[in-house]
Design a protein around this motif. Structure first.
Motif, PDB file in Angstrom:
ATOM      1  N   GLU A 121       0.839  -1.206   0.000  1.00 47.16           N
ATOM      2  CA  GLU A 121       0.000   0.000   0.000  1.00 47.16           C
ATOM      3  C   GLU A 121       0.874   1.257   0.000  1.00 47.16           C
ATOM      4  O   GLU A 121       0.581   2.229  -0.697  1.00 47.16           O
ATOM      5  CB  GLU A 121      -0.937  -0.007   1.210  1.00 47.16           C
ATOM      6  CG  GLU A 121      -1.917   1.131   1.256  1.00 47.16           C
ATOM      7  CD  GLU A 121      -3.009   1.027   0.207  1.00 47.16           C
ATOM      8  OE1 GLU A 121      -3.647   2.054  -0.059  1.00 47.16           O
ATOM      9  OE2 GLU A 121      -3.224  -0.066  -0.343  1.00 47.16           O
ATOM     10  N   LEU A 122       1.942   1.235   0.761  1.00 48.36           N
ATOM     11  CA  LEU A 122       2.852   2.378   0.813  1.00 48.36           C
ATOM     12  C   LEU A 122       3.508   2.618  -0.547  1.00 48.36           C
ATOM     13  O   LEU A 122       3.630   3.765  -0.999  1.00 48.36           O
ATOM     14  CB  LEU A 122       3.916   2.140   1.884  1.00 48.36           C
ATOM     15  CG  LEU A 122       4.896   3.274   2.139  1.00 48.36           C
ATOM     16  CD1 LEU A 122       4.167   4.506   2.640  1.00 48.36           C
ATOM     17  CD2 LEU A 122       5.958   2.835   3.133  1.00 48.36           C
ATOM     18  N   LYS A 123       3.921   1.557  -1.214  1.00 49.26           N
ATOM     19  CA  LYS A 123       4.519   1.698  -2.542  1.00 49.26           C
ATOM     20  C   LYS A 123       3.494   2.224  -3.548  1.00 49.26           C
ATOM     21  O   LYS A 123       3.824   3.050  -4.406  1.00 49.26           O
ATOM     22  CB  LYS A 123       5.081   0.355  -3.018  1.00 49.26           C
ATOM     23  CG  LYS A 123       6.324  -0.060  -2.280  1.00 49.26           C
ATOM     24  CD  LYS A 123       6.803  -1.430  -2.725  1.00 49.26           C
ATOM     25  CE  LYS A 123       7.988  -1.867  -1.896  1.00 49.26           C
ATOM     26  NZ  LYS A 123       8.409  -3.245  -2.188  1.00 49.26           N
ATOM     27  N   ARG A 124       2.252   1.733  -3.423  1.00 43.99           N
ATOM     28  CA  ARG A 124       1.214   2.177  -4.346  1.00 43.99           C
ATOM     29  C   ARG A 124       0.844   3.641  -4.110  1.00 43.99           C
ATOM     30  O   ARG A 124       0.412   4.321  -5.040  1.00 43.99           O
ATOM     31  CB  ARG A 124      -0.022   1.293  -4.206  1.00 43.99           C
ATOM     32  CG  ARG A 124       0.235  -0.130  -4.691  1.00 43.99           C
ATOM     33  CD  ARG A 124      -0.930  -1.031  -4.467  1.00 43.99           C
ATOM     34  NE  ARG A 124      -1.983  -0.734  -5.433  1.00 43.99           N
ATOM     35  CZ  ARG A 124      -3.203  -1.234  -5.355  1.00 43.99           C
ATOM     36  NH1 ARG A 124      -3.528  -2.049  -4.374  1.00 43.99           N
ATOM     37  NH2 ARG A 124      -4.106  -0.921  -6.258  1.00 43.99           N
ATOM     38  N   MET A 125       1.019   4.119  -2.891  1.00 40.05           N
ATOM     39  CA  MET A 125       0.675   5.514  -2.582  1.00 40.05           C
ATOM     40  C   MET A 125       1.601   6.507  -3.282  1.00 40.05           C
ATOM     41  O   MET A 125       1.270   7.675  -3.391  1.00 40.05           O
ATOM     42  CB  MET A 125       0.705   5.758  -1.072  1.00 40.05           C
ATOM     43  CG  MET A 125      -0.507   5.239  -0.384  1.00 40.05           C
ATOM     44  SD  MET A 125      -1.978   5.982  -1.031  1.00 40.05           S
ATOM     45  CE  MET A 125      -2.896   6.249   0.421  1.00 40.05           C
ATOM     46  N   SER A 126       2.745   6.058  -3.755  1.00 34.59           N
ATOM     47  CA  SER A 126       3.633   6.967  -4.476  1.00 34.59           C
ATOM     48  C   SER A 126       3.122   7.229  -5.895  1.00 34.59           C
ATOM     49  O   SER A 126       3.583   8.149  -6.557  1.00 34.59           O
ATOM     50  CB  SER A 126       5.053   6.410  -4.510  1.00 34.59           C
ATOM     51  OG  SER A 126       5.077   5.203  -5.237  1.00 34.59           O
ATOM     52  N   ASP A 127       2.158   6.443  -6.364  1.00 37.40           N
ATOM     53  CA  ASP A 127       1.571   6.628  -7.691  1.00 37.40           C
ATOM     54  C   ASP A 127       0.450   7.671  -7.597  1.00 37.40           C
ATOM     55  O   ASP A 127      -0.525   7.471  -6.872  1.00 37.40           O
ATOM     56  CB  ASP A 127       1.029   5.293  -8.190  1.00 37.40           C
ATOM     57  CG  ASP A 127       0.432   5.373  -9.582  1.00 37.40           C
ATOM     58  OD1 ASP A 127       0.753   6.336 -10.312  1.00 37.40           O
ATOM     59  OD2 ASP A 127      -0.345   4.463  -9.931  1.00 37.40           O
ATOM     60  N   PRO A 128       0.555   8.791  -8.320  1.00 37.00           N
ATOM     61  CA  PRO A 128      -0.473   9.842  -8.239  1.00 37.00           C
ATOM     62  C   PRO A 128      -1.858   9.361  -8.680  1.00 37.00           C
ATOM     63  O   PRO A 128      -2.871   9.789  -8.105  1.00 37.00           O
ATOM     64  CB  PRO A 128       0.031  10.935  -9.170  1.00 37.00           C
ATOM     65  CG  PRO A 128       1.429  10.603  -9.509  1.00 37.00           C
ATOM     66  CD  PRO A 128       1.650   9.176  -9.182  1.00 37.00           C
ATOM     67  N   GLU A 129      -1.937   8.490  -9.657  1.00 33.01           N
ATOM     68  CA  GLU A 129      -3.239   8.000 -10.117  1.00 33.01           C
ATOM     69  C   GLU A 129      -3.924   7.184  -9.015  1.00 33.01           C
ATOM     70  O   GLU A 129      -5.133   7.279  -8.832  1.00 33.01           O
ATOM     71  CB  GLU A 129      -3.071   7.154 -11.374  1.00 33.01           C
ATOM     72  CG  GLU A 129      -2.651   7.952 -12.594  1.00 33.01           C
ATOM     73  CD  GLU A 129      -2.420   7.063 -13.805  1.00 33.01           C
ATOM     74  OE1 GLU A 129      -2.805   5.865 -13.763  1.00 33.01           O
ATOM     75  OE2 GLU A 129      -1.857   7.564 -14.786  1.00 33.01           O
ATOM     76  N   TYR A 130      -3.161   6.386  -8.307  1.00 30.68           N
ATOM     77  CA  TYR A 130      -3.734   5.576  -7.224  1.00 30.68           C
ATOM     78  C   TYR A 130      -4.232   6.483  -6.092  1.00 30.68           C
ATOM     79  O   TYR A 130      -5.308   6.260  -5.559  1.00 30.68           O
ATOM     80  CB  TYR A 130      -2.705   4.576  -6.696  1.00 30.68           C
ATOM     81  CG  TYR A 130      -3.231   3.690  -5.597  1.00 30.68           C
ATOM     82  CD1 TYR A 130      -4.129   2.671  -5.887  1.00 30.68           C
ATOM     83  CD2 TYR A 130      -2.856   3.875  -4.276  1.00 30.68           C
ATOM     84  CE1 TYR A 130      -4.627   1.858  -4.893  1.00 30.68           C
ATOM     85  CE2 TYR A 130      -3.350   3.072  -3.269  1.00 30.68           C
ATOM     86  CZ  TYR A 130      -4.241   2.061  -3.590  1.00 30.68           C
ATOM     87  OH  TYR A 130      -4.740   1.268  -2.599  1.00 30.68           O
ATOM     88  N   ARG A 131      -3.437   7.482  -5.760  1.00 29.62           N
ATOM     89  CA  ARG A 131      -3.874   8.422  -4.710  1.00 29.62           C
ATOM     90  C   ARG A 131      -5.165   9.113  -5.119  1.00 29.62           C
ATOM     91  O   ARG A 131      -6.071   9.295  -4.303  1.00 29.62           O
ATOM     92  CB  ARG A 131      -2.785   9.448  -4.431  1.00 29.62           C
ATOM     93  CG  ARG A 131      -1.655   8.913  -3.599  1.00 29.62           C
ATOM     94  CD  ARG A 131      -0.797  10.034  -3.108  1.00 29.62           C
ATOM     95  NE  ARG A 131      -0.350  10.877  -4.213  1.00 29.62           N
ATOM     96  CZ  ARG A 131       0.895  11.206  -4.469  1.00 29.62           C
ATOM     97  NH1 ARG A 131       1.843  10.786  -3.668  1.00 29.62           N
ATOM     98  NH2 ARG A 131       1.214  11.959  -5.473  1.00 29.62           N
ATOM     99  N   GLU A 132      -5.246   9.507  -6.375  1.00 27.35           N
ATOM    100  CA  GLU A 132      -6.461  10.163  -6.862  1.00 27.35           C
ATOM    101  C   GLU A 132      -7.657   9.225  -6.761  1.00 27.35           C
ATOM    102  O   GLU A 132      -8.750   9.632  -6.346  1.00 27.35           O
ATOM    103  CB  GLU A 132      -6.249  10.588  -8.320  1.00 27.35           C
ATOM    104  CG  GLU A 132      -7.390  11.391  -8.881  1.00 27.35           C
ATOM    105  CD  GLU A 132      -7.098  11.847 -10.306  1.00 27.35           C
ATOM    106  OE1 GLU A 132      -7.984  11.616 -11.155  1.00 27.35           O
ATOM    107  OE2 GLU A 132      -6.022  12.405 -10.552  1.00 27.35           O
ATOM    108  N   GLU A 133      -7.461   7.969  -7.090  1.00 24.39           N
ATOM    109  CA  GLU A 133      -8.541   6.980  -6.988  1.00 24.39           C
ATOM    110  C   GLU A 133      -9.006   6.822  -5.538  1.00 24.39           C
ATOM    111  O   GLU A 133     -10.205   6.748  -5.262  1.00 24.39           O
ATOM    112  CB  GLU A 133      -8.038   5.643  -7.526  1.00 24.39           C
ATOM    113  CG  GLU A 133      -9.051   4.529  -7.478  1.00 24.39           C
ATOM    114  CD  GLU A 133      -8.466   3.196  -7.925  1.00 24.39           C
ATOM    115  OE1 GLU A 133      -8.904   2.179  -7.371  1.00 24.39           O
ATOM    116  OE2 GLU A 133      -7.577   3.192  -8.798  1.00 24.39           O
TER     117      GLU A 133
END
Length: 105
Positions: A70-82
């Motif tokens: 989850e922490l690694k995925r949070m660095s992706d702006p698209e995932y944060r936006e989702e």
């Protein structure tokens, strides 16, 4: 007649000595056996506790792996936006959000 070697006679003193030796051996072995039995019980308890803790450790490792992902995925702006859109019900400027209402039964 040739004389045969005489065998020592087992008298009362010899029997008493043997009984005394047997009593001493028993008096030493009883506490040793009792102690060994107690240690065996403690060992079984410790092994059970170890298995339980290893199970907890496995669960914590799985949780930790999920959180790392989850922490690694949070660095992706698209995932944060989702996440912001789905969990916080936010929208971009100019977007219209439609929410569907589930019918009450």
């Amino acid at each position: 007649m040739p004389s045969q070697p005489s065998q020592p006679k087992k008298g009362k003193a010899s029997v008493r000595r043997m009984r005394l030796v047997l009593l001493v051996v028993i008096s030493i072995m009883v506490p040793i056996g009792y102690s060994a039995w107690g240690q065996h019980a403690k060992l079984k308890e410790s092994n059970a506790q170890l298995e339980e803790l290893q199970g907890q450790l496995g669960a914590k490792k799985q949780t930790n792996a999920k959180m790392d992902l989850e922490l690694k995925r949070m660095s992706d702006p698209e995932y944060r936006e989702e996440i912001i859109r789905s969990e916080l019900n936010q929208a971009k400027d100019g977007e219209t959000v439609f929410e569907t209402v589930k019918p009450v039964k």
